[in-house]
Design a protein around this motif. Sequence first.
Motif, PDB file in Angstrom:
ATOM      1  N   LEU A   2     115.219 -83.195 -86.683  1.00 29.14           N
ATOM      2  CA  LEU A   2     116.491 -83.826 -86.327  1.00 29.14           C
ATOM      3  C   LEU A   2     117.526 -83.711 -87.439  1.00 29.14           C
ATOM      4  N   THR A   3     117.088 -83.663 -88.700  1.00 22.71           N
ATOM      5  CA  THR A   3     118.038 -83.519 -89.799  1.00 22.71           C
ATOM      6  C   THR A   3     118.663 -82.124 -89.784  1.00 22.71           C
ATOM      7  N   LEU A  33     115.116 -88.826 -92.805  1.00 26.93           N
ATOM      8  CA  LEU A  33     115.447 -87.430 -93.060  1.00 26.93           C
ATOM      9  C   LEU A  33     114.163 -86.622 -92.945  1.00 26.93           C
ATOM     10  N   HIS A  34     114.243 -85.508 -92.232  1.00 26.84           N
ATOM     11  CA  HIS A  34     113.060 -84.681 -91.977  1.00 26.84           C
ATOM     12  C   HIS A  34     113.097 -83.427 -92.847  1.00 26.84           C
ATOM     13  N   GLU A  69     116.262 -71.570 -84.312  1.00 25.31           N
ATOM     14  CA  GLU A  69     115.247 -71.543 -83.252  1.00 25.31           C
ATOM     15  C   GLU A  69     114.108 -72.516 -83.557  1.00 25.31           C
ATOM     16  N   GLN A  70     113.631 -72.496 -84.795  1.00 28.85           N
ATOM     17  CA  GLN A  70     112.550 -73.401 -85.183  1.00 28.85           C
ATOM     18  C   GLN A  70     113.018 -74.848 -85.122  1.00 28.85           C
ATOM     19  N   THR A  71     114.259 -75.089 -85.541  1.00 30.85           N
ATOM     20  CA  THR A  71     114.820 -76.438 -85.505  1.00 30.85           C
ATOM     21  C   THR A  71     114.846 -76.988 -84.087  1.00 30.85           C
ATOM     22  N   PRO A  81     110.448 -82.502 -78.761  1.00 36.59           N
ATOM     23  CA  PRO A  81     109.700 -83.698 -78.381  1.00 36.59           C
ATOM     24  C   PRO A  81     110.210 -84.983 -79.024  1.00 36.59           C
ATOM     25  N   MET A  82     111.114 -84.876 -80.000  1.00 35.19           N
ATOM     26  CA  MET A  82     111.638 -86.062 -80.667  1.00 35.19           C
ATOM     27  C   MET A  82     112.825 -86.674 -79.935  1.00 35.19           C
TER      28      MET A  82
END
Length: 320
Positions: free
Chosen positions: A88-89, A105-106, A148-150, A156-157
């Motif tokens: 999410l960050t 923060l992720h 893309e990875q983000t 799911p969050m």
Amino acid sequence: MNGVLRELVARGGGVVTRTAVQQVVPRWVLQRASGTGDLVRVLPGVFVAAHLLADRPQRVPALNRLDPVVARRAVCAWARGRAAFSHLTALDLWGLRRQADGEPLHLSTPIDSGLRGRPGARVHRRRGLTVEPPQVVVRQGQPVTRVEQTLVDSWPMLSPTEQRAPIIEAVNARLTTPERLASALRGASKLPDRAALRTLLTRLDEGCRSPLEIWGHEHVFTGPGMPAFQRQVRIIIGGRSMYLDLLAEREQVNIELDGATTHGDPRQREIDLRRDALLATVGILVVRFAHRRLMHEPDTVRRETLTILATRQPTAARRG
């Protein structure tokens, strides 16, 4: 506060590390500033100017009491190149969803980095991650996982009502493509609600570019009698380029799906009328359906569409 320390804090935008301080002043200078409350320790070895912390309950982690920009700066100082913002960050840094107040923060880090989660900072260990391109890029001056990875990590969050918007926006802004997102999804075999994300990527690959277009595809404009509409067709008339939501090429019918925000806007209405008139000069009939009708009268809209398409078919085809 000691003058040298004050200047060091200012240069760091309100953030300073113990390592940096001890290179220029004695250890007791930092201890005194911390003891008097001028500096506050927010992470191991990382301090911020006390006036930057919002007045919130003490139970709220110090990182969550900072402005997001300052908080991310503090986390970068703590991570020392061993991690990149993710989930999410990273979604916030990509400009696809503002991270809500109170969310941690992720960060993603290699499994052997030694970083551990702290109050206000959640660390995700990822096998095979290297904190450098192409897996990690720089956005707003800070390291983030690629888009893309983000997007896959964040899926799911987010609540079901929020999940689609960042992905649709990223594709529309040409930050990525459905194909690249599908490739990232293949590497996340255990992702919760994976089937729903795969379906969304299929719709985007078919040309849908908004939640309304996806709804229309799934409930109205496919099935018996419907042609294979082309979606987001680019057409140039008189030097003007435009994109058509759905085009039945043989019948030369353009179906436009008007979102809820366009209803009642006279300026948008004028733009649409000029656009429709321009398309009419090349024989394309524009049919518009409002958001309300698509959502609440899908069967009626479907029947009307089939009737219009039938009237536009070549005479020989109708006789046959």
